[in-house]
Design a protein around this motif. Structure first.
Motif, PDB file in Angstrom:
ATOM      1  N   ALA A 173     -23.739  65.742  97.567  1.00 12.91           N
ATOM      2  CA  ALA A 173     -22.476  64.998  97.525  1.00 12.91           C
ATOM      3  C   ALA A 173     -22.495  63.758  98.409  1.00 12.91           C
ATOM      4  N   GLU A 174     -23.617  63.494  99.094  1.00 10.12           N
ATOM      5  CA  GLU A 174     -23.647  62.413 100.082  1.00 10.12           C
ATOM      6  C   GLU A 174     -23.373  61.037  99.461  1.00 10.12           C
ATOM      7  N   ALA A 175     -24.101  60.665  98.422  1.00 14.38           N
ATOM      8  CA  ALA A 175     -23.957  59.319  97.839  1.00 14.38           C
ATOM      9  C   ALA A 175     -22.549  59.101  97.299  1.00 14.38           C
ATOM     10  N   ALA A 176     -22.018  60.056  96.544  1.00 14.45           N
ATOM     11  CA  ALA A 176     -20.668  59.914  95.981  1.00 14.45           C
ATOM     12  C   ALA A 176     -19.623  59.869  97.093  1.00 14.45           C
ATOM     13  N   SER A 177     -19.838  60.645  98.154  1.00 16.91           N
ATOM     14  CA  SER A 177     -18.897  60.662  99.279  1.00 16.91           C
ATOM     15  C   SER A 177     -18.874  59.312  99.993  1.00 16.91           C
ATOM     16  N   LEU A 178     -20.046  58.726 100.180  1.00 21.88           N
ATOM     17  CA  LEU A 178     -20.093  57.404 100.827  1.00 21.88           C
ATOM     18  C   LEU A 178     -19.351  56.363  99.997  1.00 21.88           C
ATOM     19  N   ARG A 179     -19.514  56.419  98.689  1.00 23.46           N
ATOM     20  CA  ARG A 179     -18.782  55.479  97.819  1.00 23.46           C
ATOM     21  C   ARG A 179     -17.276  55.713  97.930  1.00 23.46           C
ATOM     22  N   ALA A 180     -16.862  56.969  97.890  1.00 22.35           N
ATOM     23  CA  ALA A 180     -15.436  57.295  97.964  1.00 22.35           C
ATOM     24  C   ALA A 180     -14.843  56.866  99.306  1.00 22.35           C
ATOM     25  N   LEU A 181     -15.586  57.097 100.391  1.00 24.08           N
ATOM     26  CA  LEU A 181     -15.090  56.725 101.720  1.00 24.08           C
ATOM     27  C   LEU A 181     -15.034  55.213 101.908  1.00 24.08           C
ATOM     28  N   THR A 182     -15.986  54.515 101.336  1.00 24.35           N
ATOM     29  CA  THR A 182     -15.964  53.050 101.404  1.00 24.35           C
ATOM     30  C   THR A 182     -14.722  52.528 100.680  1.00 24.35           C
ATOM     31  N   ASP A 183     -14.421  53.104  99.521  1.00 22.85           N
ATOM     32  CA  ASP A 183     -13.207  52.715  98.781  1.00 22.85           C
ATOM     33  C   ASP A 183     -11.957  53.110  99.559  1.00 22.85           C
ATOM     34  N   LEU A 184     -11.934  54.302 100.099  1.00 21.23           N
ATOM     35  CA  LEU A 184     -10.771  54.829 100.817  1.00 21.23           C
ATOM     36  C   LEU A 184     -10.412  53.961 102.024  1.00 21.23           C
ATOM     37  N   THR A 185     -11.425  53.438 102.683  1.00 27.95           N
ATOM     38  CA  THR A 185     -11.187  52.616 103.887  1.00 27.95           C
ATOM     39  C   THR A 185     -11.263  51.128 103.580  1.00 27.95           C
ATOM     40  N   SER A 186     -11.279  50.769 102.319  1.00 24.73           N
ATOM     41  CA  SER A 186     -11.376  49.357 101.898  1.00 24.73           C
ATOM     42  C   SER A 186     -12.560  48.656 102.559  1.00 24.73           C
ATOM     43  N   GLY A 187     -13.671  49.392 102.675  1.00 20.15           N
ATOM     44  CA  GLY A 187     -14.895  48.800 103.207  1.00 20.15           C
ATOM     45  C   GLY A 187     -14.933  48.664 104.720  1.00 20.15           C
ATOM     46  N   ARG A 188     -14.015  49.310 105.422  1.00 17.67           N
ATOM     47  CA  ARG A 188     -13.973  49.155 106.892  1.00 17.67           C
ATOM     48  C   ARG A 188     -14.921  50.084 107.635  1.00 17.67           C
ATOM     49  N   LEU A 189     -15.706  50.899 106.936  1.00 15.04           N
ATOM     50  CA  LEU A 189     -16.724  51.700 107.610  1.00 15.04           C
ATOM     51  C   LEU A 189     -17.739  50.729 108.192  1.00 15.04           C
ATOM     52  N   ARG A 190     -17.929  50.750 109.511  1.00 10.58           N
ATOM     53  CA  ARG A 190     -18.835  49.800 110.136  1.00 10.58           C
ATOM     54  C   ARG A 190     -20.231  50.361 110.353  1.00 10.58           C
TER      55      ARG A 190
END
Length: 196
Positions: A173-190
């Motif tokens: 689930a790692e790749a899909a989770s990273l995509r979902a989290l990037t969307d969820l935070t509007s790309g603010r994952l640093r």
């Protein structure tokens, strides 16, 4: 791949020798060796404490003084045949005075492990990974809520200039989770990575 939900024991008697078979889930080779040490201490009069461990790159086996290839390897093959990982098989043998020969020993150790596995409950073994995410404070509750909804565990959190959350999740689930989290935070994952 499967592991076991709990330990199971099985006793077999052949020509006055008693074979105490046991299978159980273990997290590491060190844990498996500690179990073997405990068995040796609990059965000081036993002739042999043989074992086989299927645990990825940490697999191993021991004939513990039985003729080479008559105990550990057959036990390991039974575990492989059942598509197991993270499982320790052990057999404590009390010698009954009658030699069984190489073929008899292979059958006895194989049957002791196979007999224990008959009563064992298999559970699917899911490869897990840890994901470390650094994000703004404003996104922390949103990401925690998302992880909870997914059934993932937040195993660590640190708060400095930003929040760092470590989440345990299935590797698949790692790749899909990273995509979902990037969307969820509007790309603010640093920072995205795995913890040291």
């Amino acid at each position: 791949m499967f592991t076991l939900s709990s330990s199971v024991e099985y006793t077999l008697e052949i020509k006055k020798s008693r074979f105490l078979g046991r299978v159980e889930p273990v997290a590491s080779r060190a844990e498996a060796l500690a179990v073997i040490d405990t068995l040796r201490a609990a059965h000081p009069d036993a002739a042999h404490v043989c074992w086989a461990l299927l645990a990825g790159g940490n697999s191993g086996m021991s004939d513990d003084g039985e003729p080479s290839g008559t105990a550990g390897r057959p036990m390991l093959e039974v575990l492989r045949h059942h598509d197991l990982d993270g499982v320790l098989a052990s057999v404590v043998r009390y010698y009954g005075g009658v030699k069984l020969g190489a073929g008899g020993l292979v059958r006895a150790y194989t049957d002791a492990v196979a007999g224990a596995l008959v009563g064992a409950v298999k559970t699917e073994r899911i490869a897990m990974t840890l994901l470390s995410l650094t994000l703004p404070y404003a996104d922390e509750n949103r990401v925690r809520h998302w992880a909870q909804q997914q059934g993932f565990e937040v195993v660590a959190a640190s708060h400095a200039a930003a929040v760092t959350l470590t989440i345990s999740l299935p590797q698949a689930a790692e790749a899909a989770s990273l995509r979902a989290l990037t969307d969820l935070t509007s790309g603010r994952l640093r920072h995205i990575g795995t913890p040291d």
